[in-house]
Write an enzyme that holds these catalytic residues in place. Structure first.
Site, PDB file in Angstrom:
ATOM      1  N   GLY A 127       0.801  -1.230   0.000  1.00  0.00           N
ATOM      2  CA  GLY A 127       0.000   0.000   0.000  1.00  0.00           C
ATOM      3  C   GLY A 127       0.829   1.272   0.000  1.00  0.00           C
ATOM      4  N   ALA A 128       2.093   1.187  -0.411  1.00  0.00           N
ATOM      5  CA  ALA A 128       2.972   2.356  -0.338  1.00  0.00           C
ATOM      6  C   ALA A 128       3.170   3.014  -1.705  1.00  0.00           C
ATOM      7  CB  ALA A 128       4.317   1.947   0.246  1.00  0.00           C
ATOM      8  N   GLY A 129       2.428   2.573  -2.713  1.00  0.00           N
ATOM      9  CA  GLY A 129       2.570   3.182  -4.039  1.00  0.00           C
ATOM     10  C   GLY A 129       3.718   2.599  -4.846  1.00  0.00           C
ATOM     11  N   LEU A 130       4.252   1.444  -4.393  1.00  0.00           N
ATOM     12  CA  LEU A 130       5.369   0.822  -5.119  1.00  0.00           C
ATOM     13  C   LEU A 130       4.916  -0.456  -5.844  1.00  0.00           C
ATOM     14  CD1 LEU A 130       8.184   1.270  -2.444  1.00  0.00           C
ATOM     15  CD2 LEU A 130       7.638   2.766  -4.376  1.00  0.00           C
ATOM     16  N   SER A 132       3.079  -3.207  -4.900  1.00  0.00           N
ATOM     17  CA  SER A 132       3.230  -4.537  -4.302  1.00  0.00           C
ATOM     18  C   SER A 132       2.207  -5.501  -4.912  1.00  0.00           C
ATOM     19  CB  SER A 132       3.060  -4.465  -2.785  1.00  0.00           C
ATOM     20  OG  SER A 132       1.808  -3.924  -2.461  1.00  0.00           O
ATOM     21  N   ASP A 177       1.738  -0.577 -13.877  1.00  0.00           N
ATOM     22  CA  ASP A 177       2.441  -1.309 -12.819  1.00  0.00           C
ATOM     23  C   ASP A 177       2.812  -2.719 -13.263  1.00  0.00           C
ATOM     24  OD1 ASP A 177       1.720   0.997 -11.580  1.00  0.00           O
ATOM     25  OD2 ASP A 177       0.258   0.088 -10.233  1.00  0.00           O
TER      26      ASP A 177
HETATM   27  C1  GLA Z   1      -1.644   3.118  -9.574  1.00  0.00           C
HETATM   28  C2  GLA Z   1      -2.247   2.326 -10.727  1.00  0.00           C
HETATM   29  C3  GLA Z   1      -1.531   2.646 -12.035  1.00  0.00           C
HETATM   30  C4  GLA Z   1      -1.449   4.155 -12.275  1.00  0.00           C
HETATM   31  C5  GLA Z   1      -0.939   4.874 -11.026  1.00  0.00           C
HETATM   32  C6  GLA Z   1      -1.009   6.356 -11.167  1.00  0.00           C
HETATM   33  O1  GLA Z   1      -0.329   2.697  -9.336  1.00  0.00           O
HETATM   34  O2  GLA Z   1      -2.169   0.944 -10.468  1.00  0.00           O
HETATM   35  O3  GLA Z   1      -2.176   1.983 -13.102  1.00  0.00           O
HETATM   36  O4  GLA Z   1      -2.673   4.660 -12.695  1.00  0.00           O
HETATM   37  O5  GLA Z   1      -1.663   4.506  -9.869  1.00  0.00           O
HETATM   38  O6  GLA Z   1      -0.157   6.806 -12.170  1.00  0.00           O
END
Ligand code: GLA
Length: 391
Positions: A127-130, A132, A177
């Protein structure tokens, strides 16, 4: 990652050695945020923090899952995925929906899946935007591929993982991602045109490092706020289409047309679209800057991207803003911005290599001083994409 330990954990839980071990990385995004579901280009990099999965075929239809970080396990019948239940008929726990979702989308695509015992753990904070979740999905996708007698293009695997996330887990994410986890190239960012699906690696500047700083903030509303932003972009397209009938996505709107017609949009929708259109331009400029060795310009574009996410797309938090502001004052910092969807999570910093240790020390100390909170800081390398590493 301590692979011998993963092997020992597998042996302890399953009673046998694993047959094969796989790895799928998380990612950072350097520029092109909230652009992938608008048909624009993005610039992520796979990182050297990954999900590791040890597996052994069990010659049945059962997927026996052990998530080491959570200390949880469950068993899923691969022939009954639609119900989102475990083999005893209880609702699947959230974490198990990712592997189950991948099984669901692969079998819907007509691919044969073997039952297996799978023990996995992650170095990618959750849940940190990386990404996972994309890393877990890709790890399972490459595992089933290795145990099956089929091979798919990496892009197809990534799309099937995205489908799992969209339709089984229920987050309307784009393809960035899963793409990055599948296609990572050591030492490079990845220019990815999310409409044509063309991509190529763009080497990162020499003598620089990627440093991730985790604000520690996690928002439970992430998926609803994300889906709302996406809906605003769709609304913008629907309205602008009345003047610009050829557009299908925001990536089709050129900046001049946007200036001419943005008054037709409700104010909030206009801000969202303005971010997307500006961000698409920034990705193009950023790639040119990298290719011509103009590191400073690249860094300025990162800062501009953050300001746009903060002020126009409104997905930043005070903590992320603080991390970027502190970073910008530290010698050696070339650029900084939030990375991923936002609403909490991490910033990504491009830093001169010889200043990296000092940068990390100062960022940690500055964040503590300003917010009273600790931040976890990771020095990352751009790494290769998902694949088998042993067995
Ligand atoms: C999340 C989503 C991606 C993208 C980003 C924002 O990571 O899974 O598809 O939309 O947010 O750029």
């Amino acid at each position: 990652m301590d692979i011998p330990r993963l092997r020992r954990d597998f042996l302890r839980r399953v009673g046998h050695e694993p047959e094969k071990i796989f790895r799928a990385p998380g990612r950072v995004n350097l520029l092109g945020e909230h652009v992938d579901y608008n048909g624009g280009p993005v610039l992520p990099a796979a990182i050297d923090r990954a999900v590791y999965l040890a597996a052994r075929s069990n010659k049945s239809t059962m997927l026996e899952l052990y998530a080491l970080d959570l200390d949880e396990e469950t068993t899923i019948d691969l022939e009954i995925l639609e119900a989102k239940q475990d083999s005893a008929g209880k609702p699947l726990p959230g974490w198990a929906c990712y592997p189950a979702g991948v099984a669901w989308s692969l079998s819907n695509a007509g691919l044969q899946l073997s039952g297996m015992q799978a023990v996995y753990c992650s170095e990618v904070p959750i849940g940190a935007g990386l990404s996972s979740s994309a890393a877990v999905e890709m790890a399972f996708a490459v595992t089933w591929q290795a145990f099956g007698d089929w091979t798919l293009e990496r892009m197809t695997l990534a799309k099937l993982c995205q489908q799992a996330e969209n339709e089984y887990v229920g987050v309307a994410s784009g393809l960035m991602d899963q793409f990055a986890s599948a296609h990572g190239v050591a030492g490079s960012a990845l220019y990815f045109d999310t409409r044509s699906l063309d991509w190529y690696p763009v080497p990162l500047p020499p003598d620089t490092v990627l440093i991730v700083a985790d604000s520690g903030i996690r928002r439970s509303l992430t998926s609803s706020a994300y889906n709302e932003r996406r809906a605003s972009c769709e609304e913008a397209v629907a309205i602008l289409k009345q003047q610009l009938p050829w557009i299908e996505m925001l990536a089709d709107v050129n900046p001049e047309d946007f200036d001419n017609y943005q008054d037709h949009l409700p104010p909030e929708v206009s801000l969202r679209a303005q971010h997307v259109i500006g961000e698409i331009e920034r990705v193009g400029s950023a790639v040119s800057a990298l290719e011509s060795g103009d590191c400073e310009r690249f860094g300025m574009l990162m800062y501009a991207g953050h300001a746009s996410l903060r002020d126009l797309y409104q997905v930043s938090t005070p903590e992320l803003d603080m991390l970027v502001e502190i970073a910008s004052r530290i010698p050696g910092c070339i650029g900084a911005r939030l990375t991923g969807a936002g609403f909490g999570g991490c910033t990504i910093n491009l830093v001169e290599e010889h200043q990296a240790q000092d940068f990390m020390y100062r960022l940690k100390a500055g964040y503590l001083e300003e917010t009273g909170k600790e931040t976890n800081i990771y020095l990352c390398q751009a790494s290769q994409g998902a694949g088998q590493i042993e067995g």
